[in-house]
Design an enzyme around this catalytic site. Structure first.
Site, PDB file in Angstrom:
ATOM      1  N   GLU A 191       0.734  -1.308   0.027  1.00 41.48           N
ATOM      2  CA  GLU A 191      -0.154   0.140   0.000  1.00 41.48           C
ATOM      3  C   GLU A 191       0.875   1.352   0.072  1.00 41.48           C
ATOM      4  O   GLU A 191       1.842   1.066   0.556  1.00 41.48           O
ATOM      5  CB  GLU A 191      -0.846   0.023   1.353  1.00 41.48           C
ATOM      6  CG  GLU A 191      -2.000  -0.988   1.318  1.00 41.48           C
ATOM      7  CD  GLU A 191      -2.846  -0.842   2.450  1.00 41.48           C
ATOM      8  OE1 GLU A 191      -3.573  -1.889   2.865  1.00 41.48           O
ATOM      9  OE2 GLU A 191      -2.874   0.184   3.215  1.00 41.48           O
ATOM     10  N   CYS A 209       3.230   8.521   1.447  1.00 47.67           N
ATOM     11  CA  CYS A 209       3.603   7.495   2.178  1.00 47.67           C
ATOM     12  C   CYS A 209       3.696   6.022   1.554  1.00 47.67           C
ATOM     13  O   CYS A 209       2.903   5.623   0.955  1.00 47.67           O
ATOM     14  CB  CYS A 209       2.441   7.528   3.518  1.00 47.67           C
ATOM     15  SG  CYS A 209       2.680   6.213   4.719  1.00 47.67           S
ATOM     16  N   CYS A 251       5.146  -7.416   7.204  1.00 45.06           N
ATOM     17  CA  CYS A 251       6.202  -6.923   8.190  1.00 45.06           C
ATOM     18  C   CYS A 251       6.472  -8.033   9.434  1.00 45.06           C
ATOM     19  O   CYS A 251       5.256  -8.658   9.664  1.00 45.06           O
ATOM     20  CB  CYS A 251       5.554  -5.797   8.899  1.00 45.06           C
ATOM     21  SG  CYS A 251       6.695  -5.084  10.025  1.00 45.06           S
ATOM     22  N   CYS A 299       3.334  -5.685  15.527  1.00 40.38           N
ATOM     23  CA  CYS A 299       2.839  -4.696  16.623  1.00 40.38           C
ATOM     24  C   CYS A 299       1.075  -5.086  16.762  1.00 40.38           C
ATOM     25  O   CYS A 299       0.746  -5.301  15.890  1.00 40.38           O
ATOM     26  CB  CYS A 299       3.116  -3.578  16.031  1.00 40.38           C
ATOM     27  SG  CYS A 299       4.676  -2.847  15.901  1.00 40.38           S
ATOM     28  N   CYS A 355      -1.865  -3.364  14.492  1.00 37.77           N
ATOM     29  CA  CYS A 355      -1.241  -3.054  13.165  1.00 37.77           C
ATOM     30  C   CYS A 355      -1.964  -4.201  12.100  1.00 37.77           C
ATOM     31  O   CYS A 355      -1.839  -5.177  12.670  1.00 37.77           O
ATOM     32  CB  CYS A 355       0.244  -2.952  13.032  1.00 37.77           C
ATOM     33  SG  CYS A 355       0.539  -2.681  11.370  1.00 37.77           S
ATOM     34  N   CYS A 410      -2.962   2.031   7.923  1.00 34.94           N
ATOM     35  CA  CYS A 410      -2.133   1.108   7.310  1.00 34.94           C
ATOM     36  C   CYS A 410      -2.907  -0.302   7.039  1.00 34.94           C
ATOM     37  O   CYS A 410      -3.356  -0.762   8.147  1.00 34.94           O
ATOM     38  CB  CYS A 410      -0.882   0.958   7.926  1.00 34.94           C
ATOM     39  SG  CYS A 410      -0.197   2.453   8.323  1.00 34.94           S
TER      40      CYS A 410
HETATM   41  S1  SF4 Z   1       3.436  -0.897  13.018  1.00 37.47           S
HETATM   42 FE1  SF4 Z   1       2.958  -2.653  11.458  1.00 37.47          FE
HETATM   43  S2  SF4 Z   1       3.977  -2.115   9.913  1.00 37.47           S
HETATM   44 FE2  SF4 Z   1       4.934  -0.946  11.515  1.00 37.47          FE
HETATM   45  S3  SF4 Z   1       6.693  -2.020  12.392  1.00 37.47           S
HETATM   46 FE3  SF4 Z   1       4.873  -2.540  13.498  1.00 37.47          FE
HETATM   47  S4  SF4 Z   1       3.810  -4.323  12.660  1.00 37.47           S
HETATM   48 FE4  SF4 Z   1       5.451  -3.355  11.018  1.00 37.47          FE
END
Ligand code: SF4
Length: 338
Positions: free
Chosen positions: A84, A97, A104, A108, A111, A325
Site C-alpha cells: 500500500e 507515504c 512485516c 505490533c 497493526c 495502514c
Molecule cells: S506498525 Fe505494523 S508495519 Fe509498522 S513495524 Fe509494527 S507491525 Fe510493522
C-alpha cells in the site's frame, strides 16, 4: 538501478553511456514504456523492451477521498504480493507515504499490515516506483516522502538506503533529503547506523507507550530493546545529527492513553530535541484495540505541552476511505477469500 548502475548496464549491453542519462530522466518523468522515450532509436527501444522494464509496481486498486484529495493505492509487486501507498495533500506540498516491505515481521498488536508476517523485502526499485506511479496517476509532483507504510524500513536497510539515494538524485526525482522521513519501530543498531549514513533524513521513532511493560505488550520489538536504551540512542542521534526526532504515539483507548502515561512520557523526553506526534488509532476490525476519542487526545497533548514537550495530533486525512495502514490490503484479501 542507481544512475551509475544504469550507466554500467548500457555499457554492458554495448550501448553508449549517455543513453543511461536519457532513460533515467524519462523514467522519473513517468515513462512506463521504452517506446515513450523517443530520444532512443526504435531499434534500441526494442532491444531494451526485450530485456528490461521501466516499472516494478502495478496498480491493483485505488481509493480516492471525496473530501481532501487523499488517494490510497494498492500495488502488486513480483511474486503476487500487494503493498500500500498513500498520496496526501498537505499545505506544504504533496506527500507520499510508501511501504518498504511486503508484510512485516515486527508484529505490533494494533497493526493490520503485519498480520500475516513478512512476505518479502521490497527492492529499492519497488520502493521508489511507488512514488513514480503515484506521480504518474495524479499528474502532480510529490515533494515529500514518509517511509511509514507497510514494513519496518530498517529491517530492509540496504535497499532503503539505495532508495533514499535514488529519491535524492537530481537527475531523477530530486527530492531533498530533509523532505524525507523514515519511521522505525526502534531497531537500535540501525538507528545508530542511520545517523552516520543519512544524517539529513528525518527520523521518526514509533514509541506508542511511556513504559516498558505497556510497550512490550503492544510492540514485540520492545522485548529486545528497553525504552531506556532506545531513548539513550535517540539522544545520541539528536546530538550527532542536530536533527529533531519525531516520536509517533498511537493513542489506544485504555492501553496507553492515561494522563499519567502522558506525564511519564513527558518526564522521559525532557530536554530532548524532539516532537511527539499523537496518532488517533484507526479501528481495524480484526483487532480489539480502539482509538482514543479526539477530546481525550487533546487532554493527553495538553499534559505534554504543559511540560514543555512539543506535540501535535495528526490530522486525519482520507477518513472516508480505508486510509489506515494495511486496511486496503486486508479488504482486498477478504474480497479474494469471499
Ligand atoms: S506498525 Fe505494523 S508495519 Fe509498522 S513495524 Fe509494527 S507491525 Fe510493522
Amino acid at each position: 538501478m542507481t544512475y551509475d548502475q544504469l550507466c554500467s548496464y548500457f555499457v554492458e549491453i554495448g550501448e553508449k553511456k549517455f543513453r543511461a542519462g536519457q532513460v533515467f530522466k524519462k523514467m522519473y518523468q513517468g515513462a512506463s514504456d521504452f517506446n515513450e522515450i523517443t530520444e532512443l532509436s526504435a531499434k534500441l527501444r526494442e532491444k531494451l523492451s526485450a530485456t528490461a522494464s521501466l516499472t516494478s509496481v502495478e496498480m491493483l486498486r485505488k481509493q480516492e477521498s471525496a473530501t481532501d484529495g487523499t488517494r490510497k493505492y494498492l500495488f502488486s509487486v513480483a511474486g503476487g504480493y500487494a503493498i500500500e501507498s498513500v498520496f496526501m495533500k498537505y499545505k506544504y506540498g504533496n506527500t507520499a507515504c510508501i511501504s518498504s516491505q511486503a508484510g512485516c515481521r515486527m508484529g505490533c498488536a494494533f497493526c493490520a499490515s503485519g498480520m500475516d508476517g513478512l512476505q518479502r523485502d521490497l527492492t529499492a526499485g519497488e520502493i521508489v516506483d511507488q512514488v513514480v506511479a503515484m506521480e504518474r496517476d495524479t499528474g502532480e509532483r510529490i515533494g515529500h516522502i514518509v517511509v511509514m507504510g507497510t514494513g519496518e524500513p530498517f529491517d530492509n536497510y540496504d535497499e532503503l538506503i539505495r532508495a533514499l539515494q535514488l529519491f535524492h538524485d537530481e537527475r531523477g526525482l530530486n527530492i531533498g533529503l530533509r523532505n524525507i522521513t523514515v519511521s522505525t519501530c526502534g531497531l537500535l543498531p540501525k538507528i545508530k547506523q542511520f545517523a552516520q549514513d543519512m544524517p539529513q533524513v528525518n527520523l521518526a521513532v514509533s514509541l506508542h507507550a511511556a513504559d516498558d511493560e505497556t510497550r512490550r505488550k503492544i510492540m514485540p520489538v520492545a522485548r529486545a530493546y528497553e525504552m531506556k536504551e532506545l531513548l539513550a540512542v535517540c539522544r545520541e542521534y539528536t546530538s550527532a545529527t542536530r536533527r529533531r526526532i519525531t516520536f509517533e504515539y498511537s493513542l489506544i483507548s485504555g492501553e496507553n492513553d492515561s494522563l499519567e502515561a502522558a506525564a511519564l512520557l513527558a518526564s522521559k523526553l525532557k530536554g530532548m530535541l524532539c516532537h511527539v506526534n499523537l496518532i488517533p488509532l484507526n479501528h481495524v476490525e480484526e483487532k480489539s484495540y480502539r482509538g482514543s476519542a479526539r477530546r481525550h487526545a487533546e487532554d493527553f497533548a495538553a499534559v505534554l505541552s504543559s511540560k514543555g514537550i512539543e506535540v501535535t495530533i495528526r490530522r486525519e486525512l482520507g477518513s472516508d476511505i480505508s486510509a489506515a495502514c494495511g486496511q486496503l490490503r486486508l479488504s482486498e484479501k477478504q474480497n479474494r477469500n469471499a
